[in-house]
Write a protein that holds these residues in place. Structure first.
Motif, PDB file in Angstrom:
ATOM      1  N   ARG A  63      21.593 -24.056  -9.766  1.00 37.45           N
ATOM      2  CA  ARG A  63      21.685 -22.648  -9.124  1.00 37.45           C
ATOM      3  C   ARG A  63      20.733 -22.335  -8.093  1.00 37.45           C
ATOM      4  NH1 ARG A  63      22.234 -21.722 -14.757  1.00 37.45           N
ATOM      5  NH2 ARG A  63      19.946 -21.475 -15.019  1.00 37.45           N
ATOM      6  N   GLU A  64      19.597 -23.062  -8.173  1.00 38.64           N
ATOM      7  CA  GLU A  64      18.289 -22.984  -7.171  1.00 38.64           C
ATOM      8  C   GLU A  64      19.005 -23.503  -5.903  1.00 38.64           C
ATOM      9  OE1 GLU A  64      14.205 -24.935  -6.200  1.00 38.64           O
ATOM     10  OE2 GLU A  64      14.203 -23.656  -8.284  1.00 38.64           O
ATOM     11  N   GLY A  67      21.374 -21.200  -4.331  1.00 42.42           N
ATOM     12  CA  GLY A  67      20.708 -20.005  -3.959  1.00 42.42           C
ATOM     13  C   GLY A  67      20.223 -20.217  -2.649  1.00 42.42           C
ATOM     14  N   GLU A  68      19.462 -21.323  -2.423  1.00 35.57           N
ATOM     15  CA  GLU A  68      18.970 -21.821  -1.127  1.00 35.57           C
ATOM     16  C   GLU A  68      20.116 -22.010   0.001  1.00 35.57           C
ATOM     17  OE1 GLU A  68      16.637 -25.511  -1.742  1.00 35.57           O
ATOM     18  OE2 GLU A  68      15.213 -24.413  -3.122  1.00 35.57           O
ATOM     19  N   ARG A  70      23.072 -20.369  -0.216  1.00 40.81           N
ATOM     20  CA  ARG A  70      23.466 -19.017   0.057  1.00 40.81           C
ATOM     21  C   ARG A  70      22.572 -18.297   1.175  1.00 40.81           C
ATOM     22  NH1 ARG A  70      24.791 -14.155  -4.346  1.00 40.81           N
ATOM     23  NH2 ARG A  70      25.932 -13.011  -2.874  1.00 40.81           N
ATOM     24  N   TRP A 125      31.383 -15.849  -2.848  1.00 38.53           N
ATOM     25  CA  TRP A 125      29.960 -15.877  -2.905  1.00 38.53           C
ATOM     26  C   TRP A 125      29.159 -16.362  -1.872  1.00 38.53           C
ATOM     27  CZ3 TRP A 125      25.864 -19.628  -4.598  1.00 38.53           C
ATOM     28  CH2 TRP A 125      24.822 -18.836  -5.129  1.00 38.53           C
TER      29      TRP A 125
END
Length: 191
Positions: A63-64, A67-68, A70, A125
């Motif tokens: 997930r991290e 997120g980076e 994104r 997303w």
């Protein structure tokens, strides 16, 4: 000097940071409770006070990473024409994963919390612009091309010159498709 996890105020966060660090320096195989414990100077058994198993750490790290990615794509999507944004985002996607090849393999492994089967979700997303290229299916098809080409490049299936030529073709195709895309929500309509 290593710190024991019991001495760390935010033990869970420290474990996750160490998992991310290990992924960067050692690739997917390095993300294990034993290696995280070694990095923090404690025993792996201590972790069960904070997590259920190593898969909890792997899911958090995946997930991290996403997120980076994104955040990187959002920077590339600065205001401008849709075609330029899409090409900038494709290049940002490539650049991110080229800097993080182990993270690509880790994040998109077959048992990842973000399997390739969820590509429709990833399209919305990551790249709302792709969804405006026509139908949802067309947006997914473009994402699949970008992601697939990235996979082939990282896996070293393609020679560097061939990968570069294919990226150029892909970006040209994205730009051409974007010229015909639906306008952005709230954008002024041409008369």
């Amino acid at each position: 000097m290593a710190r024991g996890v019991g001495k760390v105020k935010n033990a869970y966060e420290e474990m996750m940071k160490e998992g991310r660090r290990l992924l960067r320096v050692g690739g997917p195989a390095a993300v294990s409770l034993r290696n995280i414990a070694r990095g923090l100077g404690c025993s792996a058994g201590v972790f069960y006070n904070y997590i259920c198993n190593v898969e909890d750490v792997r899911q958090h790290v995946a997930r991290e990473v996403l997120g980076e990615l994104r955040a990187s794509l959002r920077v590339a999507a600065r205001p401008g024409a849709g075609a330029f944004r899409l090409v900038a985002q494709a290049r940002a996607y490539r650049s991110f994963w080229r800097m993080e090849p182990g993270s690509f393999a880790f994040t998109f492994r077959h048992d990842s919390p973000y399997p390739v089967a969820k590509q429709e979700e990833l399209v919305g997303w990551f790249w709302p612009d792709l969804a405006r290229l026509g139908t949802e299916q067309e947006g997914v098809a473009w994402y699949t091309r970008v992601h697939g080409l990235m996979h082939l490049e990282i896996s070293r299936v393609l020679e560097p010159a061939m990968a570069e030529a294919l990226w150029q073709d892909l970006c040209g195709g994205l730009a051409a498709a974007a010229r015909h895309q639906a306008p952005e929500p709230g954008a002024p309509q041409a008369a």
